[in-house]
Write an enzyme that holds these catalytic residues in place. Structure first.
Site, PDB file in Angstrom:
ATOM      1  CG  ASP A  24     -14.690 -11.953  -1.898  1.00 40.05           C
ATOM      2  OD1 ASP A  24     -14.702 -11.982  -0.652  1.00 40.05           O
ATOM      3  OD2 ASP A  24     -14.397 -12.948  -2.591  1.00 40.05           O
ATOM      4  CG  ASP A  79     -10.666   4.791   1.778  1.00 37.94           C
ATOM      5  OD1 ASP A  79     -11.582   5.595   2.050  1.00 37.94           O
ATOM      6  OD2 ASP A  79      -9.692   5.075   1.070  1.00 37.94           O
ATOM      7  CE  LYS A 122     -10.591 -12.952  -0.777  1.00 40.25           C
ATOM      8  NZ  LYS A 122     -11.861 -13.603  -1.176  1.00 40.25           N
ATOM      9  CG  ASP A 172     -15.645   6.283  -1.179  1.00 40.63           C
ATOM     10  OD1 ASP A 172     -15.546   6.782  -0.037  1.00 40.63           O
ATOM     11  OD2 ASP A 172     -15.077   6.759  -2.181  1.00 40.63           O
TER      12      ASP A 172
END
Ligand code: ATP
Length: 338
Positions: A206, A230, A169, A234
């Site tokens: 994003d 992380d 980012k 998921d």
């Protein structure tokens, strides 16, 4: 004989570890298992979530298997501490779809490589009482960024993968992710002459969160910082059938630590319904690390065959089978394959 430290931990950690060891017991491998403690129950018993003895066992072993732990309110996370102590700087989380398992897309096969030692998980936090303000430090160094990006290129070459995507980012976190992005392209340049077939690109976190859902087939290797990795892994697990199917490897220069992506899942602990496949595939990754490639591939194939067969499934996969039923089905399939 290779020494393997086994840390079952808490909750379903113990259940999936039993299932995993049951699989290893069925193979003719010369391993010596040493059981060690960490986590919530360890804290209640010993006053620490990560005893020195456990760290020593892990340091001296050829590899460590880790189940899952339940967090304690005030202690530092033992798995974060252990990853740091063992300097396992690369966290590998494969995202692969399985025939027979409902997933958003078929034929997915990409690898998320997460920097494991710093970022927002540096665990440097403070609380300023006067202002009622809490601060978390996000540490990003050129050294660790360069090391993980270099690891990602080496891994891509080894696995014959064709594309590496850096996720960051850097438009908002100009200094920290500025370093990460710059390190990535420096490394990419250093490989570009010898390996021109490997494409290097980058996305903001994003946008990446959306692309993982809208065009996941585009990805091959993804390299990113600690927290982003992380979260994305998921999301990756959700793409291909859930946390019960998602393994991970933590690799360093000397050590390897292998664990399912899921946590201790207190909601289903003790019911013997946890899916053991994430643990079993983590064991497959450990065997690959230990150069037992034949058995590593065989375990993955046995898992794939059992899932394709669609008869023995735990509740998270829509079945009614227990943890050990699924582990035994995989063990039997392994016997057929050997
Ligand atoms: P942590 O904070 O350590 O990640 P958590 O309980 O918030 O722990 P997980 O343990 O990773 O998160 O799991 C989230 C949910 O996913 C669990 O509540 C459980 O219902 C489900 N789950 C996780 N692992 C498994 C598994 N192996 N088999 C079946 N369901 C699972």
């Amino acid at each position: 004989m290779k020494k393997i430290t086994v840390i079952p931990g808490d909750g379903i950690g113990k259940e999936v570890m039993d299932a995993g060891i049951n699989i290893l017991d069925g193979l003719n491998l010369n391993f010596d298992f040493i059981e060690a403690e960490a986590g919530f129950f360890c804290f209640e018993k010993n006053g620490t979530t990560l005893p020195e003895e456990t760290i020593k066992y892990c340091e001296k072993s050829s590899a460590t298997l880790f189940g899952a732990i339940t967090s304690t309110p005030n202690e530092k996370s033992p798995i974060l501490e252990l990853r740091k102590k063992l300097d396992v700087f690369a966290n590998l989380r494969p995202v692969k779809s399985f025939d027979g398992i409902k997933s958003l897309f078929n034929n997915l096969d990409f690898l998320i490589i997460r920097e494991n030692t710093e970022g927002l998980y540096s665990q440097i936090e403070s609380f300023e009482e006067d202002e009622n303000k809490a601060i978390a430090n996000r540490v990003i160094t050129k050294k660790a960024s360069t090391k993980i990006c270099d690891f990602a290129f080496k891994k891509a070459i080894e696995d014959n993968r064709k594309k590496i995507t850096c996720v960051h980012k850097a438009n908002a976190l100009k200094k920290t992710d500025g370093i990460f992005k710059e390190s990535f392209y420096k490394i990419a340049n250093s490989y570009s002459n010898k390996y021109p077939q490997i494409i290097a690109n980058d996305y903001y976190i994003d946008a990446m969160a959306m692309y993982l859902i809208t065009k996941p087939q585009e990805f091959d290797v993804v390299v990113t910082t600690n927290l982003f990795g992380d979260i994305l892994s998921d999301e990756g697990a959700g793409l291909v059938g859930g946390l019960g199917l998602s393994p991970s490897a933590n690799i360093g220069d000397k050590n390897g630590l292998f664990e399912p992506v899921h946590g201790s899942a207190p909601d289903i602990a003790g019911k013997q319904i946890a899916n053991p496949i994430a643990m079993i595939l983590s064991i497959s990754m450990m065997l690959d690390f230990l150069n037992e490639k034949y058995f590593s591939n065989l375990i993955e194939l046995a898992v794939r065959n059992v899932l394709k067969d669609n008869k023995v499934l735990t509740p998270d996969l829509g079945g009614k089978s227990k943890t050990m039923d699924l582990a035994n089905a995989i063990k039997n399939e392994l016997k057929n394959l050997i």
